[in-house]
Design an enzyme around this catalytic site. Structure first.
Site: not given
Ligand SMILES: NC(=O)c1ccc[n+]([C@@H]2O[C@H](COP(=O)([O-])OP(=O)(O)OC[C@H]3O[C@@H](n4cnc5c(N)ncnc54)[C@H](OP(=O)(O)O)[C@@H]3O)[C@@H](O)[C@H]2O)c1
Length: 318
Positions: A13, A17-18, A110-111, A142, A167-168, A181, A204, A211
């Protein structure tokens, strides 16, 4: 089936995303939300996850916790990307099932689709060909999550569903140049070059790949839609259905940031998949559609970046 008082656990959270999911759930009146940082609850630890579910008994789980990163991080740390993601999602999915959680929303990306799949990417292209090698570990992890949720739907008739966003980008993104990203990396590079009056910015690849980008609040709205409706299938793409070249993206960001210098394309660096556009007709036909266009979303993100420059997130991998 679910009400504003339903106990919803948003795993991850504090991530980009969270935190968007949390914001939008709260804004929509959902007040019984559960969240733990990775320091409070390491989701790789099966016993700790079981204990958390026993104590707090969430009714719905939204899995936005993952080891996430760009092309460089994926390429350099394949073990962390496959193992940590499988540990996190396996612990969450299996414990949720065994704790009687009826609804689980799993987020992939999407990957998961083959590198050279026809465009736009349709859900049925999953597992029809080889993956892009630079993020294969992440994609395989995934895919196992998608398949576990699909198996639960089939075998136990529970509403476990997987959403695959393109991509978000948005507030609380990762702006570390080694692990981020493309879009946040460009915002940071152009901003720093503007501040230091650097005459050029090196980016790069060739700039030619295409995209698609979805603002994270649109994704959060899709999560609410999925929460409030029982979707008929196990897998849905989320995106805008429109893509641009990386070069066009760079020029758009350059303009929004107000950087006057030159862009140098470093073609010694990999491009990744040539094109990645989601076919979002399946989710659109059910009633969800994105609302925020790319320019507005980037403007919003850059404003957030400037307001939070002292505390922007820089994810390190170890
Ligand atoms: N970013 C994108 O472009 C994108 C695109 C498509 C899908 N998604 C999907 O959306 C989801 C979230 O991505 P995001 O971009 O929000 O990533 P993010 O900002 O890096 O957030 C990831 C979250 O996961 C938590 N986390 C990681 N390892 C953990 C662990 N061992 N135990 C507990 N919590 C853990 C982190 O918690 P802490 O901060 O507390 O460490 C963080 O809150 C993923 O499933 C990803 O595949 C993202």
């Amino acid at each position: 089936m679910y009400s504003k008082k339903t106990k919803i656990y948003v795993a991850g959270h504090k991530g980009m995303v969270g935190s968007a999911i949390w914001r939008i759930l709260s804004a929509n009146g959902y007040y019984n939300l559960l969240g733990k940082t990775s320091t409070e609850l390491d989701l790789r630890n099966q016993e700790a996850v079981k204990q958390f579910f026993t104590e707090l008994q969430p009714e719905v789980v939204i899995d936005a916790a993952a080891r996430v990163g760009g092309i460089l991080a994926n390429n350099e740390f394949p073990y962390q990307f496959i193992m940590e993601n499988m540990q996190i999602q396996n612990n969450l999915i299996d414990t949720a099932l065994k704790s009687g959680v009826e609804k689980f929303i799993f987020l992939g990306s999407s990957c998961i689709y083959p590198k050279l799949a026809p465009q736009p990417l349709r859900e049925e292209y999953l597992l029809t060909d080889v993956l892009e090698s630079t993020n294969e570990s992440y994609a395989i992890a995934k895919i196992t999550g998608v398949k576990a949720c699909q198996a639960i739907r089939k075998q136990f008739n529970k509403d476990y569903v997987s959403l695959m966003p393109t991509n978000l980008y948005g507030p609380y993104d990762n702006f570390d140049l080694n692990t981020s990203h493309v879009l946040p990396a460009m915002i940071r590079k152009f901003h720093e070059a503007k501040e230091t009056k650097n005459p050029s910015v090196s980016l790069w690849g060739s700039g030619k790949p295409m995209r698609e980008f979805l603002f994270v609040d649109d994704l959060a709205a899709a999560i609410i839609f999925t929460l409030e409706n029982k979707l008929p299938d196990y897998l849905y793409n989320l995106g805008t259905g429109e893509d641009i070249t990386i070069k066009e993206l760079a020029e758009t960001i350059q303009k929004i940031v107000g950087y006057q210098g030159r862009i140098i394309w470093d073609t010694s660096k990999p491009d990744g998949t040539p094109r990645k556009l989601m076919d979002v007709s399946k989710m659109n036909s059910l009633g969800w559609k994105h609302k925020i266009n790319l320019k507005d979303g980037i403007q919003h993100t850059y404003t957030w970046f400037l307001d939070n420059i002292e505390r922007i997130k820089q994810v390190k991998i170890n």
